[in-house]
Design an enzyme around this catalytic site. Sequence first.
Site, PDB file in Angstrom:
ATOM      1  N   ASP A   1      -8.852  -6.409  -4.767  1.00 29.51           N
ATOM      2  CA  ASP A   1      -8.349  -5.205  -4.097  1.00 29.51           C
ATOM      3  C   ASP A   1      -9.221  -4.006  -4.448  1.00 29.51           C
ATOM      4  O   ASP A   1      -9.286  -3.574  -5.596  1.00 29.51           O
ATOM      5  CB  ASP A   1      -6.898  -4.937  -4.506  1.00 29.51           C
ATOM      6  CG  ASP A   1      -6.192  -3.943  -3.586  1.00 29.51           C
ATOM      7  OD1 ASP A   1      -6.857  -2.996  -3.136  1.00 29.51           O
ATOM      8  OD2 ASP A   1      -4.993  -4.132  -3.323  1.00 29.51           O
TER       9      ASP A   1
ATOM     10  N   SER B   1       0.825  -1.198   0.000  1.00 25.81           N
ATOM     11  CA  SER B   1       0.000   0.000   0.000  1.00 25.81           C
ATOM     12  C   SER B   1       0.867   1.260   0.000  1.00 25.81           C
ATOM     13  O   SER B   1       1.703   1.422  -0.884  1.00 25.81           O
ATOM     14  CB  SER B   1      -0.951  -0.047   1.201  1.00 25.81           C
ATOM     15  OG  SER B   1      -1.946   0.938   1.097  1.00 25.81           O
TER      16      SER B   1
ATOM     17  N   HIS C   1      -7.015  -6.001  -0.207  1.00 25.15           N
ATOM     18  CA  HIS C   1      -5.860  -5.138   0.011  1.00 25.15           C
ATOM     19  C   HIS C   1      -5.122  -5.657   1.239  1.00 25.15           C
ATOM     20  O   HIS C   1      -5.432  -5.283   2.378  1.00 25.15           O
ATOM     21  CB  HIS C   1      -6.356  -3.710   0.230  1.00 25.15           C
ATOM     22  CG  HIS C   1      -5.282  -2.678   0.195  1.00 25.15           C
ATOM     23  ND1 HIS C   1      -4.605  -2.337  -0.948  1.00 25.15           N
ATOM     24  CD2 HIS C   1      -4.760  -1.895   1.177  1.00 25.15           C
ATOM     25  CE1 HIS C   1      -3.735  -1.382  -0.680  1.00 25.15           C
ATOM     26  NE2 HIS C   1      -3.792  -1.104   0.615  1.00 25.15           N
TER      27      HIS C   1
END
Length: 416
Positions: A140, A43, A174
């Site tokens: 995601d 991320s 994610h």
Amino acid sequence: MRTWLAALSSLCIAVLSPSSHAAPVALQNYNADLTETSVSGLSSGGFMAVQFAVAFSALVKGAGIVAGGPYYCAQGDADIATRKCSCTGLPVISRCEVAPGSTNVEQLVEITNQRARNGAVDPTANMGRQRIWMFSGTLDTVVPQPVMNDLYTYYRHYIGDDNIRFRKDVAAEHTMPTDGAGNACAELGKPYIGNCGVDAAGEMLKWIYGDGLRPKNTNGLGGRLVEFDQSEFFDDRSPARHGMADRGYAYIPANCDKNINGSCRVHVAFHGCRQNAEEVDDKFIRQAGYNQWADTNNIIVLYPQTTSNFMRNPKACWNWFDFNREDPDYASKNGRQIQAVRAMLDRVAGATLPPDPAPRCFTATNAEHVFAGRAHDWFFLAMANGSNKLIGLNNFFSVTTLKQVGPNHYVVGKCL
């Protein structure tokens, strides 16, 4: 609506609580071989890993990127960060515009090339030798696959396809994929580690360093986890002012503790937003999977840490779009966080330890002390960090002198 808070709302996704510890120690010299340096991240940590690997491409051997994006994707703009580089804006207010090509790769390539010509980042020719491992989950919702596809396109301007491994075949949200730890792979939530049947840490390290790596340690680890002072890697000794915590962590394999010149590599693992030690304790540090491979392959793993700031960086993200609006060089070799991590690498490779600093004094308004990370707010009052001494109202009218007597420890007073 252009706002740093929108940028941090969703993307911001180790080993005890820092507040429960004695002062951390100075990071030590392990005579590591910096020519074998690699980086990775999830991320905001993925964006940071890309930034660092581009800025110091002459140093970095390879990178592992999980749910990140192209270099300088946000271009210092929170709207771009939340709409086009990720889907992290506030619902209704900030509409996600992620789509194939939405990051404008050609423009980012030109920016990279110009910065290389100016010396802000290393020459791009160095990137051609890097080994890149990428992962993007099909589920995601935070950094959807088109952003990672754009990262692949970006890398192909500099790196041959044979040096890039891109996995986008797993039904993962994610998350940092593992082969046994964390939440369900399709779940979105802390600690953003997913049991996906994929050993991402192992796959990326083997891709970067080759199949000659020894199998990971599946029993008790033989090395040790150390907690070190991050403040010494900032000129103002105020890491919180630049989005980083007072304490960082490192896993040191037993063989690396012997300090044999050039016997150990270094890997920097950048956690994601809301994945720092203050948020998830030691889960990322212990469960992401790096230490098991590091233990048997003489790899020192650095886990630098961010910190949150309610007004500017509430989710403790890495600086990939200048969230403080005070570091225009955030994506270059002169970026404050990038410089700090580079200094950590220099230290483990053998840079001289600094002398104990003399007390430093800071005279400023109470609000400025809070902003700089020397004090904190408690119901509109300013309290000195460390001593928790009341210094007055948290405003721009009251002026106080604080003396630093230790890492993130301040008392009211003056230096003689």
